[in-house]
Every structure is written in C-alpha cells, then in structure tokens.
Scaffold this active site. Structure first.
Site, short mmCIF file in Angstrom:
data_model
loop_
_atom_site.label_atom_id
_atom_site.label_comp_id
_atom_site.label_asym_id
_atom_site.label_seq_id
_atom_site.Cartn_x
_atom_site.Cartn_y
_atom_site.Cartn_z
CD GLU A 100 -3.04 0.82 2.30
OE1 GLU A 100 -3.55 -0.31 2.38
OE2 GLU A 100 -3.32 1.75 3.07
CG ASP A 151 -1.77 4.53 2.70
OD1 ASP A 151 -2.35 3.95 1.78
OD2 ASP A 151 -1.59 4.02 3.83
CD GLU A 159 -3.85 6.97 5.51
OE1 GLU A 159 -4.67 6.05 5.60
OE2 GLU A 159 -2.87 7.08 6.27
#
Length: 280
Positions: free
Chosen positions: A100, A102, A104
C-alpha cells in the site's frame, strides 16, 4: 456512517506563497480521465454519484507502475477522526499480505491544520505485523480553501509523493523486501478513524458536524496497467529519467525543512530493525 465524498467535474488551482518551482510538472504529462472510465464505487453506494456524493472508489484496472493524481478540496471546520485518503493498494488481491502507498489527510479541530500523512506498506497487513513508514506534513496552504493536486508517482526505482508537483517525499527502492512490486489499484475514500487519526485518538469524529465532504476532481492516471506488455515504459520521476533534478531536489528539501512534522526514521520510540532504510 454519515460520511459524504462528492466528485466534481471542475478544477481550481491555487498558488501558495513561498512554494518553489520544481522545474518539472509530471501532472502535465497525462490527460484528465473521466471518473467512470477509470474508477468504480466500492462502498457507501448510497453516498455515491458524480457531482453529488461518494464515499469510496477504486480504479477499474490494477497498475504495476504509474502516475496517479487527483485535485482535492477538504472539508473545513471540525473534522477530527475523519480521514480522506487517496492511495494505491492490492489488499483485495493479497489479503493479510498486501502492499500500500498512502496519501491521507488526518482530520482536525478548528484552529489546527490538517496533517497530510504519507505511508508505504510492503507485504503488510492488519494482523499486528504491519510496518508503517509514516511521514507527516503540515501544508503551506489551507487545503479547505481551494483545490490542490496530490499525486503518487511509482516506478520500479522509487516512489514520489507530490503536492502541486512539488515533491514532498521520495521513497527509493533499497531492496525488493522493502519496496512494493506487485500490481496495485488506485483508491479514494473518506472514513471514520477515530481511534487514531487526530492526536492519537484524543479527538473523535463528531457527527453533529456531519456530513463531512471531500471533493475530488481532475483525475490523472498514467502508466503501465498490470496487463500491459513488457515494452510499456515506467513513468519517469524527472526530466532525466530516474532520481530528482536539482530543482526537484531543492523543492523537496524546502518541503521537508519547513513542513515535515513527523518522520518515522527519526522516532526514538520505534524499533527500526524492520525499516533498514532508516540506517542509510
């Protein structure tokens, strides 16, 4: 859940004071894609329709490298506990053992800035063995006042996190064990992460302030889908190919010297044995 995420077919750019020119603009290398040509909804269907509301979406295809961007305008006011995310993942293909990357936005309370958190997971999961590589920033502009372009550039050598084409983080491939190599999909979502998102969970999502609205537009996706032939060339991070140009490197130093507020490699409370890149 009461969380709302609209998608708008428009774009507004904002130039911030003090932002350096990186001298190279990857976002200009790819055309804007129509939402339903590249993405589909994944959850919160009752909150989803273009130009109205959406809570989670996923790209139609997985990619083995590429440039993935969107212009985003965040919800103002009390947003504690709420996360707006734009990220790459293969969690559905490799549950319990996924990769993953990210971007955010961690919600906040009035008078305090949003925190932009970048993260890289490699063959991790939510089973207690996940190793996060968080770097957090306070942006040099108000992300609730206008749209800004946020992007992940991922190729076989490195990952760049970009804000309005300014590189804020470079994650280089040190080894196959610490770098995502399997195809990933592009996701966007808004969700309740009250247990940790704002000041370690001190402030929770308060639905008296709902709906929480994050606006996404100007989707830019380019690169090599998982089923592309081997002749498909990875996206370059700079005019010279791999690595950063001198101006990009200067912009990166500016972003990290002035706006970086947390670096996992410099956290004295963390065990750095699972993150060997911190010792280099």
């Amino acid at each position: 859940m009461g969380l709302l995420l609209p998608l708008l077919l428009l774009l507004v750019f904002s130039r911030a004071n003090g932002q350096p020119s990186p001298g190279y603009w990857p976002s200009s290398k790819f055309g804007v894609v129509r939402f339903y040509e590249a993405f589909g909804n994944i959850w919160g269907l009752s909150h989803q329709s273009v130009s109205r509301t959406r809570s989670g979406f996923k790209s139609v295809k997985p990619f083995r490298n590429g440039y993935f961007g969107a212009s985003i305008k965040l919800h103002p006011g009390y947003t504690a506990g709420v996360i707006t995310a734009f990220y790459l993942s293969n969690n559905e293909a490799h549950p319990g053992f996924h990769d993953e990357v990210d971007i955010e936005f961690l919600g906040t309370t009035p008078g305090k800035p949003y925190t932009l958190q970048t993260n890289v997971y490699v063959r991790g999961s939510g089973d207690g063995k996940v190793v996060g590589r968080e770097m957090k920033f306070h942006l040099w502009f108000d992300p609730t006042a206008a749209f800004h372009h946020y992007a992940i550039l991922w190729n076989p050598d490195e990952i760049l996190f970009l804000v309005d084409d300014v590189p804020i983080r470079r994650y280089a491939r040190e080894s196959g064990a610490t770098f995502p190599q399997r195809p990933m999909w592009v996701y966007g979502s808004i969700w309740d992460a009250s247990s940790w998102a704002t000041e370690g969970g001190r402030f929770k999502a308060d639905y008296r302030y709902a709906p929480f609205v994050a606006r996404f537009t100007h989707f830019t996706v380019g690169g090599c889908p998982a089923d592309a032939p081997q002749s498909c060339h990875p996206v370059a991070t700079s005019p010279g190919g791999s690595g950063l140009s001198a101006r990009q490197a200067a912009a990166l130093r500016w972003a990290q010297s002035k706006h970086l507020v947390y670096d996992y490699c410099k956290d004295p409370l963390r065990d750095h044995s699972p993150t060997p890149e911190c010792s280099r």
